[in-house]
Structures are given as structure tokens and as C-alpha cells.
Design a protein around this motif. Structure first.
Motif, PDB file in Angstrom:
ATOM      1  N   PHE A 423      -5.925 109.769   5.389  1.00  0.00           N
ATOM      2  CA  PHE A 423      -7.391 110.354   4.754  1.00  0.00           C
ATOM      3  C   PHE A 423      -6.703 111.413   3.881  1.00  0.00           C
ATOM      4  N   VAL A 424      -7.817 111.711   2.892  1.00  0.00           N
ATOM      5  CA  VAL A 424      -7.755 112.751   1.905  1.00  0.00           C
ATOM      6  C   VAL A 424      -8.500 113.871   2.175  1.00  0.00           C
ATOM      7  N   THR A 425      -8.385 115.218   2.063  1.00  0.00           N
ATOM      8  CA  THR A 425      -9.295 116.097   2.190  1.00  0.00           C
ATOM      9  C   THR A 425      -9.179 116.785   0.894  1.00  0.00           C
ATOM     10  N   PHE A 434      -3.140 115.454   1.783  1.00  0.00           N
ATOM     11  CA  PHE A 434      -3.060 113.907   2.363  1.00  0.00           C
ATOM     12  C   PHE A 434      -2.588 114.003   3.750  1.00  0.00           C
ATOM     13  N   TRP A 435      -3.276 113.180   4.869  1.00  0.00           N
ATOM     14  CA  TRP A 435      -3.133 113.554   6.193  1.00  0.00           C
ATOM     15  C   TRP A 435      -2.786 111.992   6.642  1.00  0.00           C
ATOM     16  N   GLU A 436      -2.324 111.856   7.663  1.00  0.00           N
ATOM     17  CA  GLU A 436      -1.857 110.739   8.598  1.00  0.00           C
ATOM     18  C   GLU A 436      -2.189 110.777  10.168  1.00  0.00           C
ATOM     19  N   TYR A 437      -2.791 109.688  10.665  1.00  0.00           N
ATOM     20  CA  TYR A 437      -3.083 109.646  12.139  1.00  0.00           C
ATOM     21  C   TYR A 437      -1.831 109.555  12.942  1.00  0.00           C
ATOM     22  N   ARG A 438      -1.899 110.121  13.951  1.00  0.00           N
ATOM     23  CA  ARG A 438      -0.831 110.148  14.761  1.00  0.00           C
ATOM     24  C   ARG A 438      -1.404 110.169  16.513  1.00  0.00           C
ATOM     25  N   ILE A 439      -0.572 109.782  17.173  1.00  0.00           N
ATOM     26  CA  ILE A 439      -0.994 109.529  18.775  1.00  0.00           C
ATOM     27  C   ILE A 439      -0.248 110.723  19.447  1.00  0.00           C
TER      28      ILE A 439
END
Length: 865
Positions: A423-425, A434-439
Motif C-alpha cells: 500500500f501507499v501512504t 510505499f509499504w509491503e506486507y510481511r509476516i
């Protein structure tokens, strides 16, 4: 072929527990509490803490929803409270003119005016046994009045001190004393409980003062103790005997042994209830609980209902309803990918809702949330806060897993990337991240949870207000505080377009599903539709009367919704640049908007703390029809706006001799029309009563007929004629034009009865002419009107001819009398014109004679020289 659209209608409203400007009340059983929630009334089951149902107006009534609070009339100022006395035969009113007025409802006149308050009176109440009336104002004390009871042995008896009086029969309220308050704020509400042993005084703040009311025996006992202590103090001080006798006579009754009961002997401060926020309304439960004196319900201005149990030792909070709504305005709403969940953010909490039922599923404490995003699969959600953090929320457990320090300023916008990997904020610190999902798996724990990591940052030159990503992930649009929108390539972050044209900053924007259009909404009240290929502005639309706060396309279409601070939701066609619908319902600024993936419903959040769902129906509509409806509404509202707008342009006065209408629709003509309609309805009801009375009389049931006092002793026909005669002559035509056909037909039926009055023949002819010209086509095709018109045709001509003959006879008689008087004397009835001409002729002859004499003298002088 004309294109048809599907209409959207209001379907649900939730999130409001109790309105700020309203009062709460228990039902007669004490099990349910009625709490107004904007235009609806919620019925809350107190023990279960659930709203069992809502009492809402009819769905057929479209338009802005309003709440009726009070209807009253006062000769000098606004009425603030009303209370009935003597089984509804009398009425006591309080107003801002500092007076109490007692009204007799049978005779409809004011019996008594009571003064004494030094400021506006805000509330009054009477105990169930009608012994006391208490009034509250901004003064530091409450004023208590004793009520006079009915006649007992020819005397008016009051409960207090056995007082009886036959001198003033109009005196209903008599000052009993003053009750000192602890708070310095003005009184908002005074209320007795059902048993009459408690009095609650709510102030315009956070406190409620509870007073205990003693019965007659305890009050007299307390008065005796007070008098005994007073005597002991006087004896200890060695006061003079004369003073003792004076004080004793002042504090005792006629026999010297019975002390006078004062307000301080009856009312005793029991406890002060302190709430967390400002109190809006209070209500006593009609049922007395076990081991307690009473239960008191409070409505607070932060959308909470609280319940307190009151006993002799104090008041304890027993219950509160707060989970079903936000404490402040709703700043953002977000729908999940499958439209099954709804997330709303506020200044201190995030709530997860079921958008179909409006039930609150989870409540999570958080910071001041400005934007949100539900991650696909509905397991996690992200909230951007005013403090610059990103909060990761577990939707299943309803807990905040982590608060990531994302930005140095407020996170204004979150936009999901189409690949669902990030997503972008956008923030007020000039950064787009710009962000990425991580576990992530914490050390020492087996469970894994989601976290985010920043992968890229785009630096801007000003505060970022909104971001939007195209569906093909090719472009990213960034709205800046400098009123422009910058478009960049997502992959390389290179500059592509600059969209400029707004006069104020862009607050919201969205890109269509096909990536062809981008719409921007600004604080300059405009919507601008741009082409994303070349950055050209297709259309600039003046959309709202205030700032545009949210705009979003319907998926796979070029239809879009916009919301603004003008409380409206608007539906647009971006291809035709046409307004399709205007949805009204919110009571305050609308902050946010969310459209479902299928476009079958939309969700809006407002400053009034409500979340509203608008559903798409199967009812088609056309643009031209909606335009006509809006024009009609504007025409109807122009009249009211003309009286409310002091700066409205005035109409030019027509030139002399110009042809124009004799009158126009004004507030007076509309009021006169309403009065005539009311008179017709009242006369119809009275005629039915007279007919029923005649039937009973024919059957042998002899009863005296009681005419309606509102008709002031007139017959139904004369009462309607009186209402018609009160209309100004200049306004009569416009007043009759505003009458519906059904009422016009009723009015025509009365004309034949009025023709017997010779003074009203001219008025009757005018009324008949206007009504016949206005409703000619309907009258011709209405069979019920033919007998009435046939009778009028034969009567009116005869009555007009009689009136004309009478006037002609009177004129001839006056001429004859004039001639007789003129023959007897030159003084009266002399023709002024002929006399004036005679006088002028004589005067001119004299002037000519004088001029001739002067000329002759001059000639003689010249001859002598």
C-alpha cells in the motif's frame, strides 16, 4: 433512447446512541428507555443493554429529516417548558422573560403571572401529588411554589401549613421558599421522580444534584427542631424579650405552637452525581428498584447513556451504553473486499461493523484515526493516525498488534496497491511512502502476525493531502497543499503530469476502474474531471455548497459519488457531467465515503456521529425528471429563502401605466390560505357533530349540544365567511389560487348560503369568479359540482341585480335630496366649479379695470407735459 439510472435510497443509519439536542424518557414499565437518535427514536432494553427497535418516520417522506422539540406560544419571549396542573385543566409555562404564567385551558386565558427570578427560566416541574412546583434558572437557587388545591368548604386550601384563603381566587402558585444549589452553572432540567420523594436538578455541566423530599410529618418535625435550636441560641445570647417575641411570632403559627414549614425543611440535598462529560438530559425510572430509592438515566454529549442507582448513602454507576457508537465524529469509513465488514475510525477508537445489520462487532482503542484500509482476506486492518503512526489491527481478536512509526506528520491517506502486496501512504511530512506486507514471528511465541516495512519513499515539496493509485498500478496521483495534483509513474517514480486549476487544496480524489478519468474534490467546492492520458480538464463542476470531503467512482463505471460539508451526498455521471441524485439525511458535515465493489450500496460517515448506508434500488429514473423535481423544489423554497435572506435583491417597481399582476404569492397569502383550509375542515367537523346530535334527538336521546368554542359562537357557514373576510382585498386572488380543488369545491358550496347577506355580495362574486376561472376544467368534469353551480347561477344574478338596484335607488335619492337642499339655500350643495369660475371672472374684470385706469392716467400726464 433516453438513458435510465437506478435510484439510491437511505437504507440504514447506525452509530448514534443518543442525540445531543434531545431528551430521554422511560416508558411506563421502566424496562425500556426511549433515546432519540437524530431523526429516529431508539428503544433500549435497559437490562440487556440492547436497542430492540427503532421508531423511524415513514420511508416515503424524502428530504432532510427534522426533529420536533417543542411547540409553544408566548406573548413576550420563547417558551422553555410546560407542565399541566389539575388533571390537565390548567397549564403552567416558563419562558425567557423571567415569568411563570398559569393558563386556564377551559377559558383559554392567563390566570396568574408570577415573577421573582432574576434570569431566564429554563425548566419547571411538578411533583406527582401536585404539592410543589419547582422552577430553575441561572440563579443560585431553585424557587419552590406551593399549589392551591380545589375548593374545600368554600375555601381554597393548600397543603403547606394548612393555609386557606378566599381573597384571591386567581392565585394558583404561592411562593413557598428557595432551595440553595451547589453548582453555579445555570439549571437545564428539574425533574421529580414518580413517587415524588426525589428531585433532580440538572445543570448545564457535568453534575446532577439530587434532593430528598420529606413528607408532612418529617417536615414539621424538622421545623420544630429548627425552631427549638433557634430559641436556644437566642436564649444563650441573652437577646431582648421584645426581640424574642418578635422572632417567635415570625417563626410560629397563629397559636404560637405550630412552626411554619419552609422549603429548607422539605427539600434536603442528598447527593451530587458527577458524570464524565456534559449531561444533555436526565430521566427517572418509573419503577423503584429493590434496596434503592430510584434509578436515574443520563444522556451525555459524547454519545453515551449512563444509569445510576440512588440510595441514602449516595449514587453509584450501574450501567452504561457506549459500544454502539463513536464518542466523536466519524473521520473515515472503509469496506472490506467482499463488502462483509466495515471499519470506521474516530479520535480514540476503531470500530468494526456489519454493514448489513449495523451491529458493532469489535471496538479497538487507537489514536486519532484519519484513514484506514482493510487488507484482503479480512484478517488485518491498517489505520493511519494524526500522530503519524500506522496501527496494525487484528480483526478477529479486536486488538492492536503494532503501532509503526511511519511518518513525522499526520497520515492523511492510505491507498492499496492493485497487486495486493502493499500500500501507499501520504503524510503531512511531505513524504509518500510505499509499504509491503510481511509476516513476523516474535521470539518465544509460536504465533505469527502481520507487519509492514517501508520499501520506497517519494519526497514532495508540500504537505500530502491525498494519494490514489490507478487500477493498472501504472500511475500514482498525489494531492498537495499547493492546490495541485502531481501524477508519477509507479515503477520509476518519474514525474508524468501536473493537474492544476483548483483555487484551494484538493482534499480527495479517485481514479476510475478503466484508468481513463481522475476526479478531484477540493475545498473550493468544485469537482474537476480530468483525463489521465493528457491531463486535460474535461469539466469543472460546482458540486457542493461547502468543501468537498470525499469522492469515489462506482466500480467498472464512470458514475461517482461525492460528499461535502453541506451535509449532502451527490450522485454524478462523469461522462455527461450531470448531477443524477442528491441524497439528504445527515445532520452535520459528511467527512467520508465508501462505495461497495458491486455498487449496490454506499457508506457515509458524518460529524453527527452517524454511519449511513444508501442502497441501490430497482427503481429507474431519468435525468430530465430529476431536473424538473429539483427546479420545483427550488421554486418552492425560494419563497422561504426570500423572507430569510436580508440581502436578497429587491424587485424593480413597474413604471406608471405598465401592465402587471395585481399581486404575487407572499407569506401572508400562504398563511391566509392555511387559515381558510383550517376553517373549512373545522366547519366540516362541526356539521357532522350537528348532524349526529339531530339523529340522537330524533331517537329520543335529549342531550344538550355543546358547540366548539374555537368557532367563537358562529355557525359553520359564518365561521368560514369570517375567515374569508379577514383576507386583505389585494391578497384575495392569490390566496384563492393556492387553494386545492377539494377545498375550493367546499368553499363554493357555502356561497349560496352567504348570498342572503347583502353586505357580502361583492365578496361572494369575486370569490366565485376567481374559483370558476381557476378550476373551470375540473368543475365541468366533476358531477358533484353541477348542482351547486346550477343553484349559484340562479341566485347570484338575482342578488347582483338587487344590489345594483339598491345602489341605483340610493344614488337617485341622494341626487333628489341634493336638488331640494340647493333650492332652499345657496350655502349647501352649491356647485363649486361654477362658483369658482364666477369668482375668477369677477377678479379678472377688476384687474382689467385697474389696468385701464392706470393707462388713462399715464396718457393724461403725457398730454399735460
Amino acid at each position: 433512447m433516453v438513458k435510465a439510472y437506478l435510484r439510491y435510497e437511505p437504507a440504514a443509519a447506525f452509530g448514534v446512541i443518543v442525540s445531543v439536542e434531545s431528551n430521554i424518557i422511560y416508558d411506563s414499565s421502566g424496562k425500556y428507555l426511549l433515546a432519540p437518535a437524530l431523526e429516529k427514536v431508539g428503544v433500549w432494553h435497559v437490562r440487556q443493554g440492547l436497542c430492540t427497535k427503532y421508531l423511524a418516520p415513514s420511508p416515503a417522506s424524502r428530504g432532510p429529516s427534522l426533529a420536533v422539540t417543542s411547540i409553544a406560544s408566548s406573548p413576550s419571549s420563547m417558551v422553555t417548558d410546560l407542565v399541566f396542573l389539575d388533571s390537565g385543566k390548567k397549564l403552567v409555562s416558563s419562558s425567557k422573560d423571567k415569568f411563570l404564567r398559569v393558563w386556564d385551558l377551559e377559558t383559554q386565558h392567563c390566570m396568574q403571572i408570577v415573577s421573582g427570578h432574576h434570569s431566564e427560566i429554563w425548566s419547571i416541574d411538578i411533583d406527582p401529588e401536585e404539592r410543589f412546583l419547582v422552577s430553575g434558572s441561572a440563579d443560585v437557587e431553585l424557587r419552590c411554589y406551593a399549589l392551591r388545591h380545589d375548593l374545600v368548604d368554600g375555601q381554597y386550601v393548600s397543603w403547606i401549613n394548612g393555609d386557606s384563603s378566599t381573597q384571591n381566587k386567581w392565585e394558583v402558585l404561592k411562593l413557598f421558599g428557595e432551595i440553595q444549589r451547589q453548582s453555579k452553572d445555570r439549571v437545564s432540567t428539574v425533574k421529580f421522580n414518580k413517587s415524588g420523594n426525589l428531585l433532580a436538578c440538572q445543570v448545564a455541566g457535568k453534575t446532577v444534584e439530587i434532593f430528598s423530599i420529606l413528607d408532612e410529618v418529617k417536615a414539621k418535625r424538622k421545623a420544630k427542631r429548627r425552631l427549638h435550636r433557634k430559641k436556644e441560641k437566642e436564649a444563650a445570647k441573652g437577646a431582648a424579650e421584645v426581640m424574642e417575641n418578635g422572632d417567635t411570632n415570625h417563626g410560629t403559627g397563629e397559636d404560637g405552637n405550630i412552626p411554619l414549614v419552609t422549603a429548607t425543611d422539605v427539600f434536603k440535598l442528598l447527593h451530587i452525581v458527577r458524570a464524565s462529560k456534559k449531561i444533555c438530559s436526565i430521566s427517572f425510572c418509573p419503577m423503584t428498584p429493590k434496596n434503592f430509592l430510584a434509578t436515574l438515566a443520563l444522556s451525555l454529549n459524547n454519545n453515551i447513556l449512563e444509569f445510576y442507582s440512588i440510595d441514602n448513602s449516595g449514587a453509584t454507576k450501574s450501567l452504561s451504553f457506549e459500544l454502539q457508537g463513536h464518542r466523536s465524529d466519524v473521520r473515515s469509513v472503509t469496506l472490506s473486499s467482499d463488502n462483509s465488514l466495515l471499519m470506521s475510525t474516530s479520535h480514540n477508537a476503531v470500530k468494526i461493523w456489519n454493514p448489513s445489520t449495523g451491529s458493532c462487532l469489535r471496538t479497538v482503542d487507537s489514536g486519532y484515526g484519519l484513514c484506514g484500509l482493510i487488507i484482503p482476506q479480512n484478517k488485518y486492518a491498517l489505520v493511519g493516525t494524526k500522530e503519524g503512526t500506522l496501527e496494525i489491527i487484528d480483526m478477529g481478536s479486536g486488538t492492536c498488534l503494532e503501532a509503526v512509526e511511519a511518518h513525522g506528520g499526520s497520515v492523511r491517506s492510505i491507498a492499496a496497491l492493485p497487486n495486493e502486496n502493499g500500500f501507499v501512504t501520504g503524510s503531512a511530512d511531505h513524504d509518500v511512502k510505499f509499504w509491503e506486507y510481511r509476516i513476523k514471528q516474535q521470539s518465544g511465541q509460536d504465533t505469527k502476525h502481520l507487519t509492514v516495512s517501508n520499501v520506497r519513499t517519494l519526497k514532495m515539496n508540500d504537505d500530502v493531502l491525498a494519494v490514489a493509485v490507478s487500477p493498472d498500478a501504472k500511475y500514482i496521483a498525489v494531492a498537495l497543499l499547493d492546490c495541485t495534483v502531481k501524477v508519477f509513474f509507479v515503477d520509476s517514480l518519474k514525474f508524468f503530469l501536473s493537474l492544476y486549476g483548483h483555487k484551494l487544496p484538493v482534499l480527495c480524489m479517485d481514479i476510475s476502474s478503466d484508468g481513463d478519468l481522475i476526479v478531484t474534490g477540493s475545498a473550493d467546492k468544485n469537482l474537476k474531471i480530468w483525463g489521465l492520458d493528457f491531463g486535460d480538464c474535461h469539466k469543472s463542476i460546482f458540486a457542493h455548497a461547502d468543501s468537498v470531503m470525499g469522492v469515489q467512482f462506482v466500480h467498472n463505471t464512470h458514475y461517482m459519488f461525492s460528499v461535502g460539508k453541506d451535509r449532502l451526498v451527490k450522485y454524478w455521471d462523469a461522462d455527461k457531467f450531470e448531477l443524477l441524485l442528491t441524497l439528504e439525511g445527515h445532520h452535520a458535515d459528511v467527512w467520508c465515503l465508501a462505495v461497495s465493489n458491486r455498487g449496490d450500496f454506499i457508506i457515509t460517515g458524518s460529524h453527527d456521529r452517524s454511519i449511513r448506508r444508501w442502497d441501490r434500488t430497482e427503481e429507474p429514473f431519468f435525468i430530465e425528471e430529476e431536473k424538473e423535481k429539483r427546479l420545483e423544489e427550488m421554486f418552492e423554497s425560494d419563497l422561504d429563502n426570500a423572507f430569510g435572506n436580508r440581502y436578497a435583491t429587491k424587485e424593480e417597481v413597474p413604471e406608471e401605466g405598465a401592465v402587471a399582476l395585481a399581486g404575487k404569492k407572499t407569506q401572508e397569502t400562504l398563511t391566509a390560505t392555511d387559515l381558510i383550509i383550517d376553517a373549512l375542515d373545522l366547519a366540516e367537523v362541526e356539521l357532522k357533530r350537528i348532524a349526529e346530535h339531530e339523529d340522537e334527538r330524533n331517537r329520543g336521546k335529549v342531550t344538550e349540544f355543546q358547540p366548539n368554542v374555537i368557532m367563537l359562537g358562529h355557525s359553520p357557514s359564518d365561521y368560514v365567511l369570517r375567515a374569508l373576510s379577514n383576507v386583505h382585498t389585494n391578497d384575495l386572488e392569490q390566496t384563492l389560487l393556492a387553494l386545492p380543488f377539494s377545498d375550493a369545491l367546499k368553499l363554493i358550496s357555502y356561497l349560496k348560503d352567504w348570498t342572503s347577506n347583502p353586505d357580502k355580495v361583492e365578496l361572494i362574486c369575486r370569490v366565485a369568479t376567481v374559483l370558476l376561472q381557476t378550476h373551470h376544467n375540473q368543475l365541468v368534469t366533476t358531477p358533484a359540482a353541477r348542482p351547486v353551480l346550477t343553484v349559484l347561477k340562479s341566485i347570484l344574478y338575482a342578488r347582483v341585480k338587487e344590489c345594483k338596484d339598491t345602489l341605483g335607488f340610493n344614488l337617485a335619492a341622494m341626487d333628489h335630496i341634493k336638488q331640494l337642499m340647493a333650492s332652499r339655500s345657496d350655502a349647501p350643495f352649491r356647485d363649486a366649479k361654477s362658483k369658482l369660475l364666477e369668482i375668477r371672472a369677477q377678479h379678472s374684470k377688476r384687474l382689467d379695470a385697474r389696468l385701464e385706469t392706470k393707462e388713462e392716467k399715464r396718457k393724461k400726464k403725457k398730454q399735460k407735459k
